[in-house]
Enzyme design. Sequence first.
Site, mmCIF file in Angstrom:
data_model
loop_
_atom_site.group_PDB
_atom_site.id
_atom_site.type_symbol
_atom_site.label_atom_id
_atom_site.label_comp_id
_atom_site.label_asym_id
_atom_site.label_seq_id
_atom_site.Cartn_x
_atom_site.Cartn_y
_atom_site.Cartn_z
ATOM 1 N N HIS A 1 39.238 39.421 -11.399
ATOM 2 C CA HIS A 1 38.098 39.739 -10.655
ATOM 3 C C HIS A 1 38.248 41.376 -10.541
ATOM 4 C CE1 HIS A 1 41.302 39.274 -7.444
ATOM 5 N NE2 HIS A 1 40.884 40.558 -7.016
HETATM 6 P P1 TYD Z 1 43.347 35.115 -4.624
HETATM 7 O O1 TYD Z 1 42.085 35.764 -4.196
HETATM 8 O O2 TYD Z 1 43.257 33.631 -5.531
HETATM 9 O O3 TYD Z 1 44.685 35.647 -5.226
HETATM 10 P P2 TYD Z 1 44.791 36.498 -6.669
HETATM 11 O O4 TYD Z 1 43.523 37.726 -6.513
HETATM 12 O O5 TYD Z 1 46.096 37.083 -6.791
HETATM 13 O O6 TYD Z 1 44.156 35.514 -7.954
HETATM 14 O O7 TYD Z 1 43.946 34.610 -3.092
HETATM 15 C C1 TYD Z 1 44.425 33.364 -2.798
HETATM 16 C C2 TYD Z 1 44.362 33.041 -1.543
HETATM 17 O O8 TYD Z 1 44.700 33.805 -0.427
HETATM 18 C C3 TYD Z 1 43.050 32.688 -1.448
HETATM 19 O O9 TYD Z 1 42.804 31.681 -0.552
HETATM 20 C C4 TYD Z 1 42.492 33.975 -0.515
HETATM 21 C C5 TYD Z 1 43.632 34.312 0.262
HETATM 22 N N1 TYD Z 1 43.958 35.725 0.623
HETATM 23 C C6 TYD Z 1 43.728 36.133 1.844
HETATM 24 O O10 TYD Z 1 43.773 35.573 2.943
HETATM 25 N N2 TYD Z 1 44.013 37.450 2.219
HETATM 26 C C7 TYD Z 1 44.008 38.323 1.134
HETATM 27 O O11 TYD Z 1 44.355 39.466 1.256
HETATM 28 C C8 TYD Z 1 44.278 37.915 -0.183
HETATM 29 C C9 TYD Z 1 44.308 38.922 -1.244
HETATM 30 C C10 TYD Z 1 43.888 36.517 -0.456
#
Ligand code: TYD
Length: 143
Positions: free
Chosen positions: A50
Site C-alpha cells: 500500500h
Molecule cells: P496491516 O495494515 O495488514 O499490516 P501491513 O501493512 O504490514 O500488511 O495491519 C495488520 C492489522 O493491524 C490490521 O488489522 C490493522 C492493524 N494495525 C493497527 O491497528 N495499527 C497500526 O498502526 C497498524 C500498522 C496496523
Amino acid sequence: MCVIHETQLTQRADGRGSLVAIEGLVDVSFDIKRVYYIFGTRPGVRRGCHAHHRTNQFAVCVSGSCRFVMDDGLERVEHRLSGSAAGLLIEPMVWHEMDDFSPDCVLLVLADALYDRADYIADYNQFLALARARHGDLHRLTA
Ligand code: TYD
C-alpha cells in the site's frame, strides 16, 4: 529522484553492548506519533502493499533483515534493510511492499500519524493514477 532514503543512526556501543536512540525531529525528519513492530513473520509472506496519502514512516530492522520494494510511480526499487542502525524513510505516496523476512526479523516502524485506514491506498492501479497525476503536476510547476 531516488525513492530509497536510508540513513545510519548513531550506534552507542560500549563493553555492555549497543544502544540506538531515535528522537523525533532530530534523528527522523518528523514528530513521532505512533510506533509499531512486525515480527514472527512466516516464510513467503509479503506485507505492506500500500501507500499512504499523508503519513511519513521510518523503518528499522532492529533484528534480522527484510526486503523492501519501494515504488513512487516512476521507479520501482528493491532494497534490503539490514542492521539495527539502518533506517529507511517511507514517504507519503510511496508504494511499499516487504518480503523475504529473516526468521529473526523485528521490523520497527515509526510514524508521524495515528493509525487511520482512510490514509491508505491499497489498490495499486489507483496509486499509480494518483502518483502519475502528482508527478505530472510537479513537472508542470517546475517546467
Ligand atoms: P496491516 O495494515 O495488514 O499490516 P501491513 O501493512 O504490514 O500488511 O495491519 C495488520 C492489522 O493491524 C490490521 O488489522 C490493522 C492493524 N494495525 C493497527 O491497528 N495499527 C497500526 O498502526 C497498524 C500498522 C496496523
